[in-house]
Design a protein around this motif. Sequence first.
Motif, PDB file in Angstrom:
ATOM      1  N   THR A 181      -9.136 -15.348  25.098  1.00 15.59           N
ATOM      2  CA  THR A 181      -8.723 -15.381  27.144  1.00 15.59           C
ATOM      3  C   THR A 181      -7.720 -15.500  27.579  1.00 15.59           C
ATOM      4  OG1 THR A 181     -10.824 -16.430  26.680  1.00 15.59           O
ATOM      5  CG2 THR A 181     -10.171 -15.573  29.328  1.00 15.59           C
ATOM      6  N   ARG A 182      -7.476 -14.533  28.834  1.00 19.44           N
ATOM      7  CA  ARG A 182      -6.177 -14.601  29.330  1.00 19.44           C
ATOM      8  C   ARG A 182      -6.445 -14.214  30.589  1.00 19.44           C
ATOM      9  NH1 ARG A 182      -1.680  -9.924  26.812  1.00 19.44           N
ATOM     10  NH2 ARG A 182      -3.922  -8.940  26.269  1.00 19.44           N
ATOM     11  N   TYR A 183      -5.404 -14.948  31.142  1.00 20.25           N
ATOM     12  CA  TYR A 183      -5.644 -15.495  33.102  1.00 20.25           C
ATOM     13  C   TYR A 183      -4.355 -14.844  33.332  1.00 20.25           C
ATOM     14  CZ  TYR A 183      -9.961 -18.240  32.017  1.00 20.25           C
ATOM     15  OH  TYR A 183     -11.201 -18.099  32.059  1.00 20.25           O
ATOM     16  N   SER A 184      -4.529 -14.212  34.677  1.00 24.40           N
ATOM     17  CA  SER A 184      -3.449 -14.132  35.588  1.00 24.40           C
ATOM     18  C   SER A 184      -2.436 -15.359  36.211  1.00 24.40           C
ATOM     19  CB  SER A 184      -3.533 -13.672  36.975  1.00 24.40           C
ATOM     20  OG  SER A 184      -4.098 -13.539  37.406  1.00 24.40           O
ATOM     21  N   PRO A 185      -1.398 -15.760  35.865  1.00 29.44           N
ATOM     22  CA  PRO A 185      -0.832 -16.963  36.727  1.00 29.44           C
ATOM     23  C   PRO A 185      -1.308 -17.599  38.667  1.00 29.44           C
ATOM     24  CG  PRO A 185       0.984 -15.441  35.789  1.00 29.44           C
ATOM     25  CD  PRO A 185      -0.002 -14.201  36.367  1.00 29.44           C
ATOM     26  N   GLY A 186      -1.740 -16.628  39.156  1.00 29.57           N
ATOM     27  CA  GLY A 186      -2.460 -17.160  40.180  1.00 29.57           C
ATOM     28  C   GLY A 186      -3.890 -17.299  39.905  1.00 29.57           C
ATOM     29  N   ARG A 187      -4.610 -16.809  39.316  1.00 31.26           N
ATOM     30  CA  ARG A 187      -5.944 -17.302  38.391  1.00 31.26           C
ATOM     31  C   ARG A 187      -5.721 -18.491  38.111  1.00 31.26           C
ATOM     32  NH1 ARG A 187     -11.284 -18.427  39.410  1.00 31.26           N
ATOM     33  NH2 ARG A 187     -12.389 -17.727  37.511  1.00 31.26           N
ATOM     34  N   SER A 188      -5.085 -18.922  37.266  1.00 29.71           N
ATOM     35  CA  SER A 188      -5.245 -19.954  36.590  1.00 29.71           C
ATOM     36  C   SER A 188      -4.282 -21.035  37.157  1.00 29.71           C
ATOM     37  CB  SER A 188      -3.783 -20.076  35.120  1.00 29.71           C
ATOM     38  OG  SER A 188      -2.582 -19.962  35.919  1.00 29.71           O
ATOM     39  N   ALA A 189      -3.544 -20.887  37.722  1.00 31.22           N
ATOM     40  CA  ALA A 189      -3.116 -21.764  39.215  1.00 31.22           C
ATOM     41  C   ALA A 189      -4.581 -22.559  39.847  1.00 31.22           C
ATOM     42  CB  ALA A 189      -2.386 -21.558  40.410  1.00 31.22           C
ATOM     43  N   LEU A 190      -5.503 -21.501  40.381  1.00 34.80           N
ATOM     44  CA  LEU A 190      -7.158 -21.965  40.949  1.00 34.80           C
ATOM     45  C   LEU A 190      -7.947 -22.625  40.174  1.00 34.80           C
ATOM     46  CD1 LEU A 190      -7.411 -18.804  43.244  1.00 34.80           C
ATOM     47  CD2 LEU A 190      -7.140 -20.923  43.799  1.00 34.80           C
TER      48      LEU A 190
END
Length: 314
Positions: A181-190
Amino acid sequence: MARVLFLGGLGRSGTTLVERLLGELPGVCALGEVVHLWQRDIRDDERCGCGARFSACTFWKRVGQYAFGGWHNVDIDRVHRLRDAVERTRHIPRLATAVEAPDEVYEYAHFYARVYKAAAEVSGARTVVDSSKHSALAHVLRWAPEIDLRVVHVVRDARGVAYSWTKKVTRPETDGADEMTRYSPGRSALLWNAHNAAFGLLAKRGVPMHRLRYEEFLQDPRSRLSALGDFAGLRLMPEDLNFVGDGYADLRVGHSAAGNPMRFTVGRLPLRRDDAWKRSLPRNQRRLVGTVCAPMLRAYGYPLSLSSTSEETR
């Protein structure tokens, strides 16, 4: 009672590395991410850390026989229904504040307890390591009377975690057919904020907790492993850490049920910090993650400016 060292935190924080090194200690059996055992291993028959298909792995065959009389006796659909009912992030406030847990919590945790107990029996280990990471699962397991739960809260700089989540990584256990799985930086920060806060809440409920910063672990893995051994109730001797050298660790074959590709590594593994995010994570994304995660970054002792972070690594 099974003594379980549960490695928690957001993925890409270094839990697989910590698990692999813990698995080299005497009296320890590292199981990988047991949370995925039911689907990826029992049902999908993916590869064990030893390289064999789960159904062909002698270790897991023996565990299944001891725990359930064979994996075919496990009602996977029931496990999934229980997971959906109790092991979700949205359930954490209820699990953390309840005076008594629902029956489904005990039933779900009992599936894990049987696996832990069987793995300890088959391996002869005093402590088993579960690197599932999921905060909701840790909140479930704390209710199980047959589990001696001790949590290692693994924390990594949120910006390094964010960069890692953007990278394309294939899953070798599916022969390269799938990617992680990959996440955007904003998503991973949350997610970084939410998962780490959930482990802080678990500590307030009396669960033994040891916080481990990934960066500090790599600076001095021998002393950090020694401290983890003390936390797990192990009596380590200096020679028990001889597999860790100057900038490397020698790893034997393991039986991780699931996890990142490092679980297949055998032989000499370099131990070095991955600070590529300082060069490769775009400045606007770095600032975004730093802003969203600033309060907890400060709480964990991480500098907010890149210049301070660079000085810390010298």
